[in-house]
Design an enzyme around this catalytic site. Structure first.
Site, PDB file in Angstrom:
ATOM      1  N   CYS A 133     -36.533 -38.007 -22.956  1.00 48.46           N
ATOM      2  CA  CYS A 133     -37.034 -38.464 -21.343  1.00 48.46           C
ATOM      3  C   CYS A 133     -37.778 -39.517 -21.399  1.00 48.46           C
ATOM      4  CB  CYS A 133     -37.729 -37.281 -20.791  1.00 48.46           C
ATOM      5  SG  CYS A 133     -38.311 -37.628 -19.059  1.00 48.46           S
ATOM      6  N   CYS A 136     -40.814 -39.535 -18.966  1.00 45.33           N
ATOM      7  CA  CYS A 136     -41.715 -38.582 -19.218  1.00 45.33           C
ATOM      8  C   CYS A 136     -42.698 -39.180 -20.200  1.00 45.33           C
ATOM      9  CB  CYS A 136     -41.302 -37.394 -19.849  1.00 45.33           C
ATOM     10  SG  CYS A 136     -40.145 -36.633 -18.729  1.00 45.33           S
ATOM     11  N   ASP A 137     -41.963 -39.840 -21.240  1.00 42.41           N
ATOM     12  CA  ASP A 137     -42.858 -40.353 -22.406  1.00 42.41           C
ATOM     13  C   ASP A 137     -42.900 -41.848 -22.859  1.00 42.41           C
ATOM     14  OD1 ASP A 137     -43.099 -37.561 -22.980  1.00 42.41           O
ATOM     15  OD2 ASP A 137     -41.218 -37.460 -24.096  1.00 42.41           O
TER      16      ASP A 137
END
Ligand code: NDP
Length: 339
Positions: A133, A136-137
């Site tokens: 992701c 997300c990261d």
């Protein structure tokens, strides 16, 4: 007992909920405890969902879906389905809290899960440089050199997004042509921070407790080489989430839930399926949403054919069950007049 339970909270699940709720079926939508909202929650800009000419952020789009479903009386439960028993007239759905919920119809809209490379180091370094992701990261890789594996739209989207943070993004693809759409390809090709590594698979991810590199295998020569990266984003597609239904619902050769023709009807009466879990091909938010509509109309049609005595009012709803979305069922069982 409920009239209808919807499992899944992506575009298919919420669209089914909007239609079912407008049909006075007071649906319960089970949205998962941690991954509510489906795949669009991990996306940034969605540019191809009709009605948003300027684009819309994935999570914002899902908020709209949910608000619209709740506006008409959908109840959303944030829990995970742990098992189902769909064979009888009354369908049983057990959730993480241990509660077993019952309904006369179930719509399965469980979507799909990220595919893994299947190498040992992938699980070991997951969360320590290996990610599925970018939104997300990506932030953790500011100024770093990283790699994205895959050649589809997801890989192009992830790679392009990651150039906001990383100093360089390698796209490692096992072929020398991409599967991604032309517009996504062109955007990636035009990005100076992206470098393509063609005809390469990832043999191993290096690092004891965090990623220090990946070992590439040239698919034409078998030659190995190391790429020094501190992050690897895996974007190689998805597999339909069908594990809950093994032994109950039929699958297709592609591993998706099998439905009858263009309908959402599974092999079990009263069980319908929609979205990515039935779609090996198109897998777009808009096609999932449309498929959710089909499932809600099929479920509504099915409920309308059940004997009166089964159709107790839905929990907390004193109104009788009827196909109330402006549609009626004809003598030959056709649903007509749906908006
Ligand atoms: P796809 O199935 O389209 O692509 C997967 C890619 O990963 C392919 O290039 C495939 O290679 C490669 N791959 C698969 N397995 C492996 C493996 N084990 N090792 C190495 N490479 C592998 O998946 P996507 O997630 O990219 O897209 C799924 C759907 O979602 C598509 O319909 C896509 O259009 C859509 N989508 C749309 C977006 C948008 O429009 N904004 C954004 C993201 C996704 P090969 O080509 O050799 O098969």
């Amino acid at each position: 007992m409920r009239q209808i339970i919807i499992i899944g909270s992506g575009p298919a699940g919420y669209t089914a909920a909007i239609y079912a709720a407008r049909a006075n079926l007071a649906p319960l939508l089970i949205a998962s405890s941690v991954e509510a909202g489906g795949e669009l929650m991990n996306t940034t800009e969605v540019e191809n969902y009709p009605g948003f000419p300027e684009g819309v952020q994935g999570p914002e789009l899902m908020e709209h879906f949910q608000a619209q479903a709740e506006r008409f009386g959908t109840e959303v439960l944030y829990d995970d389905v742990t098992s189902v028993d769909l064979s009888g007239e009354v369908k049983k759905v057990t959730v993480g809290s241990g509660e077993t919920l019952e309904a006369l119809a179930v719509i399965v809209a469980t979507g799909s899960a990220y595919r893994k490379l299947g190498i040992e180091s992938e699980d070991r370094l997951s969360g320590h440089g290996v990610s599925w992701c970018a939104t997300c990261d990506g932030f953790f890789f500011r100024g770093k050199e990283i790699a994205v594996v895959g050649g589809g739209d997801s890989a192009m989207e992830e790679a392009t997004f990651l150039t906001r943070f990383a100093s360089k993004v390698y796209v490692v693809h096992r072929k020398d042509t991409l599967r991604a759409s032309k517009i996504m390809q062109d955007r990636a090709f035009a990005n100076e921070k992206i470098e393509f590594v063609w005809n390469a698979t990832i043999d191993e991810i290096l690092g004891a407790d965090k990623v220090t590199g990946v070992v590439l295998n040239d698919t034409r020569t078998g030659e190995k080489r190391t790429l020094d990266v501190t992050g690897l984003f895996v974007a190689i597609g998805n597999d339909p989430r069908v594990h809950l239904f093994h032994g109950q619902l039929d699958l297709t050769e592609e591993g998706t839930l099998a439905v009858e023709g263009r309908s959402s009807r599974t092999n079990l009466p009263g069980v319908f399926a929609a979205g990515d879990v039935i779609d090996p091909t198109y897998r777009q938010a808009i096609t999932a949403a449309a498929s959710g509509t089909v499932a809600a109309l099929d479920a509504e049609h099915f409920l309308a054919t059940l004997p009166e005595e089964l159709l107790a009012p839905a929990d907390g709803d004193s109104s009788p069950t009827s196909p109330a979305s402006g549609s009626t069922v004809t003598a030959d069982g056709q649903l007509v007049g749906a908006p």
